[in-house]
Motif scaffolding. Structure first.
Motif, mmCIF file in Angstrom:
data_model
loop_
_atom_site.group_PDB
_atom_site.id
_atom_site.type_symbol
_atom_site.label_atom_id
_atom_site.label_comp_id
_atom_site.label_asym_id
_atom_site.label_seq_id
_atom_site.Cartn_x
_atom_site.Cartn_y
_atom_site.Cartn_z
ATOM 1 N N ALA A 109 51.351 0.095 16.819
ATOM 2 C CA ALA A 109 51.294 -0.207 18.089
ATOM 3 C C ALA A 109 51.802 -1.528 18.483
ATOM 4 N N PHE A 110 51.144 -2.498 17.758
ATOM 5 C CA PHE A 110 51.370 -3.951 17.952
ATOM 6 C C PHE A 110 52.748 -4.060 17.584
ATOM 7 N N ARG A 111 53.341 -3.684 16.603
ATOM 8 C CA ARG A 111 54.654 -4.006 16.278
ATOM 9 C C ARG A 111 55.639 -3.411 16.924
ATOM 10 N N SER A 112 55.586 -2.198 17.653
ATOM 11 C CA SER A 112 56.654 -1.750 18.629
ATOM 12 C C SER A 112 56.494 -2.393 19.990
ATOM 13 N N LYS A 124 53.597 1.614 28.467
ATOM 14 C CA LYS A 124 52.876 0.974 27.266
ATOM 15 C C LYS A 124 52.424 1.867 26.297
ATOM 16 N N CYS A 125 52.508 3.149 26.577
ATOM 17 C CA CYS A 125 52.038 4.411 25.646
ATOM 18 C C CYS A 125 52.894 4.519 24.351
ATOM 19 N N THR A 126 52.369 4.484 23.171
ATOM 20 C CA THR A 126 53.063 4.476 21.848
ATOM 21 C C THR A 126 52.931 6.036 21.265
ATOM 22 N N GLN A 127 52.285 6.957 22.028
ATOM 23 C CA GLN A 127 52.012 8.202 21.638
ATOM 24 C C GLN A 127 51.425 8.497 20.271
ATOM 25 N N CYS A 128 50.475 7.620 20.154
ATOM 26 C CA CYS A 128 49.763 7.514 18.664
ATOM 27 C C CYS A 128 49.079 8.964 18.566
ATOM 28 N N GLY A 129 48.887 9.696 19.556
ATOM 29 C CA GLY A 129 47.996 10.915 19.058
ATOM 30 C C GLY A 129 46.471 10.907 19.541
ATOM 31 N N ASN A 167 40.016 3.275 22.603
ATOM 32 C CA ASN A 167 40.434 3.558 21.227
ATOM 33 C C ASN A 167 42.107 3.480 21.067
ATOM 34 N N CYS A 168 42.506 3.183 22.331
ATOM 35 C CA CYS A 168 44.146 3.156 22.596
ATOM 36 C C CYS A 168 44.546 1.800 22.088
ATOM 37 N N PRO A 169 45.446 2.079 20.897
ATOM 38 C CA PRO A 169 45.727 1.058 20.274
ATOM 39 C C PRO A 169 47.025 -0.005 21.122
ATOM 40 N N SER A 170 47.549 0.935 22.035
ATOM 41 C CA SER A 170 48.611 -0.031 22.648
ATOM 42 C C SER A 170 48.190 -0.555 24.216
ATOM 43 N N ASP A 171 46.767 -0.455 24.420
ATOM 44 C CA ASP A 171 46.229 -1.252 25.735
ATOM 45 C C ASP A 171 47.023 -0.480 26.665
ATOM 46 N N ALA A 172 47.167 0.995 26.831
ATOM 47 C CA ALA A 172 48.062 1.289 27.819
ATOM 48 C C ALA A 172 47.090 2.052 28.885
ATOM 49 N N ALA A 230 56.143 -2.557 35.717
ATOM 50 C CA ALA A 230 54.704 -3.066 35.286
ATOM 51 C C ALA A 230 55.079 -3.763 33.695
ATOM 52 N N SER A 231 55.913 -3.121 32.969
ATOM 53 C CA SER A 231 56.153 -3.546 31.322
ATOM 54 C C SER A 231 56.952 -4.703 31.571
#
Lengths: 422, 222
Positions: free
Chosen positions: A343-346, B81-86, B196-201, B221-222
């Motif tokens: 997530a950080f890299r993307s 901001k979402c990276t769809q990490c699941g 727990n969101c890795p992308s701070d979304a 926003a982005s």
């Protein structure tokens, strides 16, 4: 053939992503098709939150009246059942007063966090009531207390020293929770709340187990969470010591009949102290001097130790942890935090500003840790000091700090039975 | 007699200190309450969504109700901001997550080959289970007219894993996004997914505008 061509085209699409916002044009329908509208179910209205505040005020007032004026254990119990059903199972225990400490801490720390009126009310009102009437919130309004209240079947008491030592747990929990909330790291009180998952009938399996475990323990140790864990109970304890009015065991004069001695499942009834002068003034003064020095020493030691707490606590902050992970070359760590790293890299976050932010948070932790350690040392020292001070007391009285105002002891007093007959 | 007097004096002194301290604490709590209730207008410069609401008017009476109710916030996910990490599927306190895939028909290309619907290696373009990317089969595909297909989400089946969102945003129009559905969300004090969101979304948005579905505002926003 068409499909392969389309596939190749689609596979090239990420390269074109920067160019196209809408990769495919909006279709022009000829069959009279009408587009569905995206539904947006609305959240609970703000007015419902206001209703919660009204019910909170009503329940607190009713509890104060039932405990101090009506002196009715049955009434208190019925109100407890109502609170369990409304604040617990209906409102799912959130927002609660215990968790609101963290919102207040985050708000006071001057970050962007705002304090919604409902959360402010849940924090302030029980404390105000405690300053006037004692812990009436604990008695019948708090849903977390209410669910444990139902479990008190065979309460056992243990030595005062043990409960005094265990009493340091909630203070430490309060301190750490405030530090973590003020640094914007985590709301641990909410995260490790044992009963809200029970109210919701869903949540982290570990926390549900802890909640059920505490309820089972609560059969033998009355209200274990309230007495040995609850951080808001610490604040209410202090406020209740200053209370203007407080529940009394007897409605009139204490006959010292000792019938109420074992009535309290929370060990909050204090016996009369006749205070014979058992030591000379000189030894008393010397003891007090030593103890005061001990308070200062514990406070300083705590502050010194607390300054080093950042090594343990700072990695609980997501930013600090991410910087740590980025700096480590251990493949096991990289594997564990692969989602965060990806997530950080993307994303478009700059590693340097992230590192600077993480360092600022670490500094906050060092400063806050010093305060926290000093505070805990002082509280610990003062609680030792308070044990050695004997105050004259001529009747059986509830300990204003620890008494939960549950009204159980009323009916063990013969004076109360006299009052009820007339 | 003198002993009694001393006790009496002690009592009244302790009583006086108690009253004093109680007064100080009450004043402090009242001040905090007043700031929470009234001070929200003064804070408005700090957060961006307040700036729009606040006109900087000096007195509270002329303050609009929108500003006054601005304290009521709910959790929402910013699709930009979402990276769809699941993790939305696994970290919610609810057993089936409050986060669901939401379809924005106005963004949709109504593609025949939808990468939010089909597995990358799908052999045929039919809605056979092995072709679908959705692990619960929550997306319905319906023929409208040549060459357009309509896609709808069955929210009772959706678990919020975001696989379809990933496909659609990588190859399509990003008409599928993850959103916190407020008929399900219990609005925890601290959202467990946000933690727990890795992308701070995740962020808290005004309850009056609880969804981030407008693609234009996402871009700004982005």
């Amino acid at each position: 053939m068409m499909r392969i061509a389309a596939l190749i085209l689609y596979l090239l699409m990420p390269a074109l992503a920067a160019l196209a916002e809408n990769r495919f044009p909006q279709p022009q329908f000829e069959s009279g098709y009408t587009m569905p509208v995206t539904t947006t179910p609305s959240p609970r209205a703000a007015t419902v939150e206001m209703l919660d505040i009204l019910i909170l005020v009503g329940a607190l007032s009713l509890a104060a009246w039932l405990i101090l004026k009506k002196r009715s254990r049955r009434g208190v119990f019925l109100l407890t059942v109502f609170s369990l059903l409304y604040f617990g199972f209906w409102r799912k225990g959130c927002v609660c007063s215990i968790g609101s400490i963290q919102n207040v801490a985050a708000w006071l720390s001057g970050s962007e966090a705002i304090l919604p009126v409902s959360v402010a009310a849940f924090f302030i009102l029980p404390l105000v009531f405690a300053l006037f009437f004692g812990r009436v919130f604990c008695a019948a309004v708090c849903p977390l207390g209410a669910i444990q209240e139902m479990m008190i079947l065979f309460p056992k008491l243990f030595p005062r020293q043990v409960s005094l030592a265990l009493g340091m747990i909630p203070v430490s929990y309060l301190g750490v929770a405030v530090l973590l909330a003020a640094t914007g790291s985590s709301f641990i009180i909410c995260r490790f709340d044992p009963f809200v998952p029970v109210f919701r009938l869903s949540g982290e399996p570990v926390m549900i187990l802890v909640g059920v475990g505490l309820l089972v323990l609560g059969i033998f140790v009355a209200r274990p969470f309230c007495r040995f864990l609850c951080p808001y109970g610490v604040l209410l304890n202090w406020a209740s010591r200053l209370s203007k009015w407080h529940a009394t065991i007897t409605p009139t004069e204490c006959d010292q009949c000792r019938l109420c001695e074992r009535a309290c499942p929370f060990d909050a009834i204090r016996m009369p102290v006749t205070c014979p002068v058992s030591e000379s003034r000189a030894t008393g003064v010397r003891r007090l001097k030593v103890l005061l020095l001990l308070v200062v020493a514990l406070g300083s030691a705590g502050a010194w130790g607390g300054a080093h707490l950042d090594r343990v606590l700072a990695p609980l902050n997501a930013k600090v942890r991410l910087v740590q992970v980025l700096g480590s070359s251990d493949p096991a760590v990289e594997k564990q935090f692969s989602v965060e790293l990806e997530a950080f890299r993307s994303g478009e976050r700059n590693p340097d500003t992230l590192a600077a932010e993480a360092e600022a948070i670490r500094r906050q932790f060092r400063r806050g840790g010093t305060c926290l350690g000093g505070f805990l040392g002082l509280v610990f020292g003062l609680s030792i000091l308070s044990v050695s001070i004997r105050r004259a007391r001529d009747s059986y009285e509830p300990d204003r700090g620890e008494c939960l105002s549950c009204a159980r002891c009323y009916l063990s007093c013969p004076e109360e039975h006299k009052r009820l007959k007339t | 007699m003198s002993e009694l007097q001393t006790t009496g004096a002690m009592q009244s002194r302790r009583e006086f200190l108690r009253t004093l301290l109680r007064g100080v604490l009450l004043a402090g709590l009242a001040g905090m309450g007043a700031r929470a209730l009234l001070g929200r207008r003064c804070q408005s410069a700090t957060s961006s969504d307040r700036v729009k609401l606040c006109k900087g008017c000096p007195d509270l009476a002329s303050c609009s109700s929108a500003v006054l109710s601005a304290g009521h916030k709910v959790w929402q996910l910013d699709p930009a901001k979402c990276t769809q990490c699941g993790r939305c599927a696994t970290q919610c306190v609810l057993q089936a997550s409050a986060v669901k895939c939401v379809h924005r028909p106005k963004q949709c290309g109504y593609c025949r080959l939808c990468f939010g619907f089909f597995q990358p290696g799908a052999t045929t373009l039919t809605s056979a289970a092995e072709n679908q990317i959705c692990p619960t089969g929550a997306i319905r595909r319906k023929f409208i007219e040549e060459p357009y297909y309509e896609y709808t989400i069955d929210e009772s089946l959706c678990i919020g894993c975001g696989r379809c969102v990933k496909g659609c945003s990588a190859f399509g129009n990003s008409s599928l996004v993850l959103q916190v559905r407020h008929d399900r969300c219990v609005n925890c004090n601290e959202c467990s997914i946000a933690r727990n969101c890795p992308s701070d979304a995740f962020r808290q948005v005004q309850a009056t505008a609880p969804y981030l579905l407008n693609p234009r505002s996402e871009r700004t926003a982005s």
